[in-house]
Each structure stands twice: as C-alpha cells, then as structure tokens.
Scaffold this active site. Structure first.
Site, short mmCIF file in Angstrom:
data_model
loop_
_atom_site.label_atom_id
_atom_site.label_comp_id
_atom_site.label_asym_id
_atom_site.label_seq_id
_atom_site.Cartn_x
_atom_site.Cartn_y
_atom_site.Cartn_z
N LYS A 602 32.07 37.18 38.71
CA LYS A 602 33.48 37.34 39.27
C LYS A 602 33.90 38.81 39.30
O LYS A 602 35.34 38.47 39.31
CB LYS A 602 34.30 36.25 39.07
CG LYS A 602 33.71 34.79 39.02
CD LYS A 602 33.08 34.39 40.09
CE LYS A 602 33.84 34.24 41.43
NZ LYS A 602 32.98 34.02 42.45
N THR A 603 33.40 39.72 39.07
CA THR A 603 34.08 40.89 39.01
C THR A 603 33.75 41.81 40.21
O THR A 603 33.86 42.94 40.44
CB THR A 603 33.63 41.69 37.89
OG1 THR A 603 32.23 41.69 37.75
CG2 THR A 603 34.17 40.94 36.66
N GLY A 604 32.79 41.34 41.05
CA GLY A 604 32.21 41.92 42.43
C GLY A 604 30.87 42.21 42.24
O GLY A 604 30.39 43.25 42.99
N GLY A 822 34.69 36.07 47.70
CA GLY A 822 35.65 36.61 48.66
C GLY A 822 36.31 35.73 49.42
O GLY A 822 36.73 36.08 50.53
N ARG A 823 36.30 34.44 48.93
CA ARG A 823 37.10 33.46 49.61
C ARG A 823 38.54 33.61 49.21
O ARG A 823 38.86 34.21 48.15
CB ARG A 823 36.57 32.15 49.07
CG ARG A 823 36.74 31.66 47.98
CD ARG A 823 36.36 30.29 47.81
NE ARG A 823 35.03 30.15 47.61
CZ ARG A 823 34.20 30.35 46.38
NH1 ARG A 823 34.80 30.75 45.54
NH2 ARG A 823 32.86 30.37 46.56
#
Ligand code: A3P
Length: 870
Positions: A602-604, A822-823
C-alpha cells in the site's frame, strides 16, 4: 742457577698452578653440584614429584559448595561465551573460536589491546554471558582495578567462571594470585587428575608417556589449596631460569581455581590448545564453568557408509578374505559401538567387474546380505544432475532396484546417496522427485551444504520430505589404500585418529556420517584400521558412548537435536566452484533477480512495478497464477519449493541482453525471514523500498481488506481496528497486527540492513512517487545503473479520470495500475489520525535517525510528523 734447578723450579710452579687450578675446579664443581642439589631440593619443596594418582581430592564440602552455588545463577545468563582475543588473527584466539563454533556454542569476541572498557555485561538484569575466556590471562590479571572489579562482581553475581591461557616465556608471579608460572619448557608423560571435578567428556584413566608437542610449555607452581591440578606433566628439558626447573619434576599444565579465595572459579591453561588433551579439557572446562549451559551430550552416533561396494578399479577391490575381514571388523566394532553395522551403497551395474578373486568377494558380500545395511546409488554410478528429465533418472533407479530385488538386497532402507553429491545440494529437483517415486527415500547425506569447507559449518536441511544430513570426512578416499602411502606419511593418519581431526570430528559432532570406499577395505584395509583405532582411542580417553542407528532414525535424531536446521537456506549454485560442477548444464544462475522491490504493501509498489516494467532494459518475473505479479518466494512457504521453482518465473537470459531482472513482493519488507534468505541467494541484489506516512499506509491497507471482503475488516471500523486493546477478540487483534506492524519502518529496515550494505538499499518517498513519479524513476535508474536512460517524463502521463500517473499509450490512451489500486475512499477520521500519530511517534523518530545515519533526506510527511513531536 743450574739448568737442572731451573727446570725443577719451573716444574714445581707448574705443579702448583695445576694443583691450584684443579682444586679450584674441584671446588667449583663441588659448589655447582651442591648448588644444583640445593636448587633441586628447593624445587622439590616447591613442586614435589607427583603423579596424578597422588593428587588429593579437594574436601567434598568445598566442592559441593562451589557446585550448588553455580547452578541457579547460571540460569540467569544467556548461553553465550565472551571471548577476549589478542587480535582477529591470533592463532590461539582462532582455535578457541573454532572449538566453540564446532560445538555450536554462541560466542561474542572482543579484541583486548586498545580496549579500555568491558562490553556491557548485563541487559535488563540478565547476564549476557555464561563464561568469560581470555586468550591471554595477563590481560585479565593486569586489567585496571575499575574494570576488574566490575568483571569480578559480574562473575560472582551470575556464577560465571573464567578460562585463561598463560603463555609467558619467563618465570612470573601472576599478580594477585598465589600461583607462579614457568615458561619455555619441554614436557613429557602427562596424566589427568582423576579427582578433578571438571572431567566430563575426558576420562582420566591413562598415562600418556610420550613427549608433549613443542618446547614452549608453560607450567604452574601451585601455592594455595584453591588450585587443583587438572593435567600434570614432567619436565623433559630443564631451562635456564632461576630457580631452575628440575628434570623429571611434575607440574600442572592446567589448573582449576576452585574459587576458595574470592568465589570465582577459573581454569588456567599453560600454553595453548595445540595439544589435543588440552582441547578436550577445554571443552570440559567450558561445560563446568558455564554451569553446564554449554555442554555436549555424551552420546555419539557414528554411521560408516561404504560408498559403493561394487565400484572400484580391478585389482583394488575386495576379495573373499577382505569381505571376511570386513565382517570381523564389524563384530569387533560392535563391542565398542553399540549396534555398529556397515552401511553399503551399490550401483548394480558394477557387480562382477573385478578379477576372478574379486568377483568371489562380490558374491560373498551378497551371501552376507543380512549382515549389513544397504543403500542405493545410481545404477551406473552416474551423476544425477546430468539427467535433466526426471523420467531418465527414474529409469536408472528402476534398474538398480531390479538388481537389488534379484539379489535379495533389502530396498526399504529409505536412505540413498548420490554419486559425487550431485543433485543433493545444490538441489536438483528431478533427483528428489525420482528418489521419492522409485525408492521412497526419506534421508540422504552430503558434504556440500552449505559448503565443503569449513567442515564445522556443515549442516542438514529438509527438502521435499527428504532429510539431508551433513556428512563428515574421515580422511580416506578411493586412492588411499596403502598405509605406507598415506598422504604425508602413515603418521598423518594416526595423528588424525589419536587426538587429531578425526577424533575431534567425533567429539564435537553428536552425529557423524562418514563416507568410505570399497578400496579402503581391500588392500591394506585402511577403513577397518581407522575405525577400530578410532573407537579404541575414543573409549580410552573419553566417556563418550558410541552407537550406530539406521539412517532414517539417525536423521530423526539429528533434527530433534538441531530443529533450527530443518529449513534450508538456498545459495546461488554458481558462487561455489564445487557446486557449479554439480549443477545441471541446462540450468543457469542468471535467472535470478538483480533487484527486489520489497514493499511494504500500500505504498505504491504496484505503480512502481508497472513503471519499471516499461523500461526497455528491465524485466519482471512472469505472473503467478495465485499471487499475480508477486512471486512471494522469500517470505513464505514458496521458498521451500526450491530455487528451480523460483527461477522458472524469470526469462532465460539471451547472450546479447543485459536485462535487469527484478521481482516485487510487497510482503518481503516486514518478513522475518526474507532479508536473510534474499541475502543468501542474491547477495548482490539491490533493494528498493517505498515509505509513506505509516498512518496512511495502515488506512489504505484497511480499505483494501474491506474491498476484499475480509470479515473482520467489514465488521470493525478503522478506529476499532487500530485502537483495539489486549482484551479485544482474537480476529480483531490479528487484523490490527497485520494492519500496524508493517509501519514499524525502522525495525524492518534495520533487519534488511543486517544483511545488505546501505549502498544496496534505496528508500523512495511514496508521496513523491505518487505526485511526481518521473524524477523518482530517474533516481532509480541511476541507483540501478541501467545501461539505457529511459525518459519517464515522456512515457508517463497524469490520468485525470483515474487521478493517478499512468503509462502513456498511443492515441491518447493510458495504462494505469489495476487490481483495485488507487481506488477512492473517504478520508481517514480525525480520531484515528490522532491515535496513529501517537502510535507511530517513536517509530518515526527512530526512522528520522536512521535516514540521517544513511545520509538520506527526510520525506515531507516525516518532517511534519516530527514537528508534532516538538
Ligand atoms: P490506495 O489504493 O489506497 O489509493 P500498492 O500497490 O503498494 O498496494 O499501493 C497501492 C497504493 O499506491 C494506492 O493506494 C495508491 O494510493 C498508491 N499509488 C501511488 N501511485 C499510484 C499510481 N500511479 N497508480 C495507482 N496507485 C498509486
């Protein structure tokens, strides 16, 4: 004066002179004789000629006192040895460390010169060390009074003993100890004090008559009842010291200070560990002084494999007399090694390929089939790594099995050995598969894991239900067949058996599997010679109980003793020449990643994966049917599938490309195992991690779980998850842990930094990656050193519909990150934000220190969080 008179006078003067000279000489001689006698007499008073049988045991009250005081205290220390060495390379220091390592004892070394202070001895009221060893006892004795009283206090409080080595060349008084030492002596005829409470492995039953090795011995003169001699030896050559040491007098080369003066027990060794008996006593001293916390059991399991009973050059194989002798040796050994049975390996193809006499030897072996244990090799003794198809391996094994069945050889031993260790390690999965199918193999052995040398580092592991045991070397090879021609001379073999390498292999390894060869039991029968003499020597000098177990039982015993070795640690087969030689030509070592994107989730990481894969020189793994773009090899059970499985995810390299293979698995970041495993397989890999505000990360992760219908995440609010207390329901606590722990950035990064140097680690600001990725991608290209610079400013475009940066495609189209990344979700509630800010405060402070240490800039979110601390 007449000539006669002159001659007479001259004669008288000469006679007088002669007489004076002779008298003087006689007087001088008499004086020296007397003085010598007096000196010997003085010495006899100081050190009367004693034999070990004459040494009086200490009063039992003193002994009991010392022993009972030690045990409860010892439980309050870690089982670690603190070793003070003279330098990193000093040979005695290395000997000490080698023995500790071989015994699998934990230790910590400190280099004495230049060290003003002691290391911290306690942590949270627990002693860090169970034993202290000084390579040079003078460093202990001459320590400044402040440090000395600290150390003494620690030893007293925690019941910790001290071992020291004294190597002074001259006679010296050990300041503060009623003990003096003499150096530079040659010694002989040593014995062990049977009353010494130290003795555990060592048996004090025998007098060693020979000279002790070397002429630089140091001995102790005992002047107080606190000292008990442990080893005594007689002086062979007196030296030139004052007072001289009398030839034949006995002195202690090892003394045990019972602690009657100051409550601290010590064992002092004269000289070093070159003498094998000192090594043995050293092991006993470590056990005794650590309150038995560092102790090896007295059970020793020894299995002797004859590694292919039919493979041998004509003329060097066993004839019927040799087979008869083998049976006799086995019987002889059973008297000393309970249940001793030779374990015979076979490749059926080579049966009856010797001379007529030797073929009769083969027949006698098969008539005696029930006398031995049997295990299969390959039918034609081929190396398994040469077979790429499992089915060809199966074919070979089936032929050998048919041979076994035809000749009544039992086929249910579940143990096999691969010719030349091939396929066992590095693992050739085809071999493990075929072994399982044809033979139901449960155990094997090799010298190659993790490496042949140093032998003391050899270990076992379990792969695909097959227990791989370490195999030890006994110094016999196919070509060592004549005693007189033993490499370096026959004395080398005897030395190895009598207190040398082979003896200590048995002493230091609870389980030893030795490999020997057919030719070692024909010719001069060196195999029989070696093991009979070894068993005799072990019995004479130790209390070890020797026994043999069938291989599968032995393997169970091994992993009971060393459960931590069950999980293997894979290495790159091409990093070791021996491993490369037994690695399939059809396999390459280049199908391994050059860099890893380790997360956290969840950091990209998915966006970074997409952007990296756009680069013409960078290639990712192929997707996994279960975990999509992530292979998740290093962190979880996929690791046990082996490196063949892992490498199959990467494209085979072509000769012309310099592709940068990489893999992204976001859970590597906070995995306990991943850093160690990754460092073992791809030590040169670069590591990329992305950090965002850990509170945002936790929130994004929670939303992700909700969207994946995680029942706990759907039942509890984010605030309930992050603030759950110890009494919360278990499923909530489990969810909380998974949500919050990856955000302990510093602890996880420190673990990676234990295994990878800082220059191999790149920390990316996830915020910047999200808002302005092109400069971040430029930094990454520089860090990786990719050959072609790729222009991400052109290749990426902001997709206003998605709200993120995406790959620019033709005709104004874009490729964005999928998989629900990216929701849009509602912003985090202020209560949770405030809670998490407090929760991560210390972690963030630690992170700022770490980034400072690494010379990395602080990301904006971290600066903001730190402002709140001030
Ligand atoms: P959200 O889904 O909560 O917005 P990961 O891929 O490591 O699981 O991280 C997912 C997060 O990456 C997304 O979290 C999103 O905020 C962030 N991200 C950063 N750049 C992105 C991009 N270009 N496209 C999609 N998500 C991106």
């Amino acid at each position: 004066m007449s000539t006669v008179m002159k001659l007479h006078r001259r004669f008288r003067r000469t006679i007088l002179a002669l007489a004076t000279f002779c008298t003087a000489s006689i007087l001088v001689s008499a004086y020296y004789l007397y003085a010598g006698y007096q000196q010997e007499k003085d010495l006899a008073e100081v050190a009367p000629e004693v034999d070990c049988r004459d040494v009086q045991p200490p009063p039992p009250s003193q002994l009991r006192d010392v022993r009972t005081r030690r045990l409860p205290d010892a439980a309050r220390t870690d089982p670690t040895v603190l070793v003070f060495v003279e330098s990193q390379y000093s040979s005695l220091g290395q000997d000490i460390v080698t023995i500790l390592e071989s015994s699998r004892f934990q230790y910590h070394t400190e280099i004495t010169p230049g060290k003003a202070d002691l290391p911290a001895l306690t942590e949270k009221a627990k002693g860090k060390y169970s034993l202290v060893i000084y390579e040079n006892i003078l460093k202990y004795i001459n320590m400044d009074s402040w440090n000395r009283s600290l150390l003494d206090k620690y030893c007293l409080e925690y019941g910790v003993g001290v071992i020291g080595f004294s190597r002074t060349g001259e006679k010296a008084q050990l300041t503060g100890f009623p003990l003096s030492i003499h150096g530079s002596l040659a010694l002989k005829g040593c014995c062990i004090n049977p009353h010494s409470p130290l003795l555990r492995v060592t048996k004090a039953s025998k007098l060693e008559k020979d000279s002790l090795p070397g002429t630089d011995w140091t001995v102790f003169l005992i002047n107080h009842s606190t000292y008990q001699p442990v080893v005594l030896a007689r002086v062979r050559t007196p030296m030139n010291a004052s007072p001289p040491v009398a030839k034949g007098a006995s002195y202690a080369t090892v003394v045990h200070d019972l602690g009657l003066r100051d409550g601290i027990q010590r064992v002092l060794f004269g000289n070093n560990l070159n003498f094998w008996l000192h090594k043995l006593i050293f092991l006993d001293a470590v056990s005794f002084l650590s309150g038995k916390r560092l102790t090896l059991s007295l059970d020793r399991y020894v299995l002797v494999d004859i590694d292919d009973i039919f493979v041998g050059k004509e003329g060097t194989r066993m004839n019927t007399n040799d087979v008869q002798a083998l049976l006799e040796t086995q019987n002889l050994l059973r008297a000393q090694i309970t249940n001793f049975t030779f374990n015979l390996g076979y490749s059926g193809k080579f049966y009856h390929t010797g001379t007529e006499e030797e073929d009769k030897g083969d027949d006698l072996l098969l008539r005696s089939v029930d006398e031995f244990w049997w295990f299969p090799h390959m039918w034609s003794h081929m190396q398994p790594h040469l077979f790429h198809n499992e089915s060809s391996l199966v074919e070979q094994m089936v032929l050998n099995k048919k041979f076994a069945l035809e000749h009544g050889i039992p086929t249910d031993g579940a143990y096999a050995v691969a010719p030349h260790h091939s396929g066992v390690y590095p693992v050739h999965r085809q071999l493990y598969g075929a072994w399982g199918k044809v033979w139901g193999i449960r155990t094997t052995s090799t010298e190659e894991y993790p490496h042949l040398k140093p032998a003391r580092h050899r270990k076992g592991f379990i792969h695909r239900n097959i227990m791989v045991l370490p195999r030890q070397t006994c110094g016999l090879f196919t070509h060592t067949i004549f005693y007189k021609e033993y490499p370096g001379g026959p004395q080398e073999l005897d030395k190895s058996i009598q207190g040398g390498e082979l003896f200590f292999t048995v002493v230091l390894n609870p389980i030893s599997i030795f490999m020997t060869h057919l030719s070692n039991y024909g010719n001069d029968r060196l195999g029989s010679y070696t093991f009979v003499h070894l068993a005799n020597f072990v019995q004479s000098w130790t209390h070890l109980q020797l026994q043999t177990l069938p291989p599968v039982q032995l393997a169970h015993k091994y992993f009971e003793l060393f459960p931590e070795q069950r999980d293997p640690l894979w290495q790159n087969p091409c990093d070791d020449k021996r491993h490369r030689d037994i690695w399939s030509k059809e396999k390459t070592c280049d199908r391994l990643p050059k860099f890893l994107v380790i997360g956290p989730p969840k950091t990209g990481t998915t966006a970074l994966h997409l952007f990296l894969a756009m680069h013409p020189s960078i290639l990712s793994n192929s997707p996994s049917p279960k975990t999509f773009e992530e292979v998740q090899f290093f962190n979880r059970n996929n690791y046990h599938r082996g490196i063949d499985w892992y490498m199959d995810f990467f494209p085979a390299p072509s000769n012309v490309t310099t592709d940068f293979l990489f893999e992204k698995s976001a859970n590597y970041f906070h995995s306990e195992e991943a850093p160690r495993r990754a460092a073992s397989l791809v030590p040169k890999a670069k590591i990329i991690t992305i950090l965002i505000d850990p509170s945002d990360r936790a929130y994004s992760w929670y939303q992700h779980q909700r969207s994946h219908e995680d029942p706990a995440a759907r039942s509890f609010s984010f605030y309930q998850v992050v603030s759950a207390g110890p009494r919360a329901p278990p499923e909530l606590r489990a969810l909380q842990k998974r949500c919050l722990v990856p955000g302990w950035y510093t602890s996880h990064l420190e673990r990676w930094l234990l295994y990878f140097p800082p220059f191999q680690l790149l920390i990316i600001d996830g915020q910047q990656l999200r808002t302005d990725p092109a400069p971040v991608m430029d930094d990454i290209q520089k860090f990786l050193g990719v050959p072609h610079h790729y222009n991400y400013s052109e290749a990426l475009t902001f997709d206003s519909h998605k709200g993120f940066w995406c790959q620019r495609l033709e005709e104004g189209k874009t490729k964005c990150v999928g998989g629900g990344r990216g929701r849009r979700h509602p912003p985090m509630d202020p209560q949770s934000r405030a809670f998490l800010s407090g929760y991560y405060r210390d972690h963030n402070v630690e992170l700022s220190r770490l980034l400072h240490r690494l010379g990395q800039p602080l990301p904006a979110w971290l600066r903001q969080e730190l402002q709140k601390v001030r």
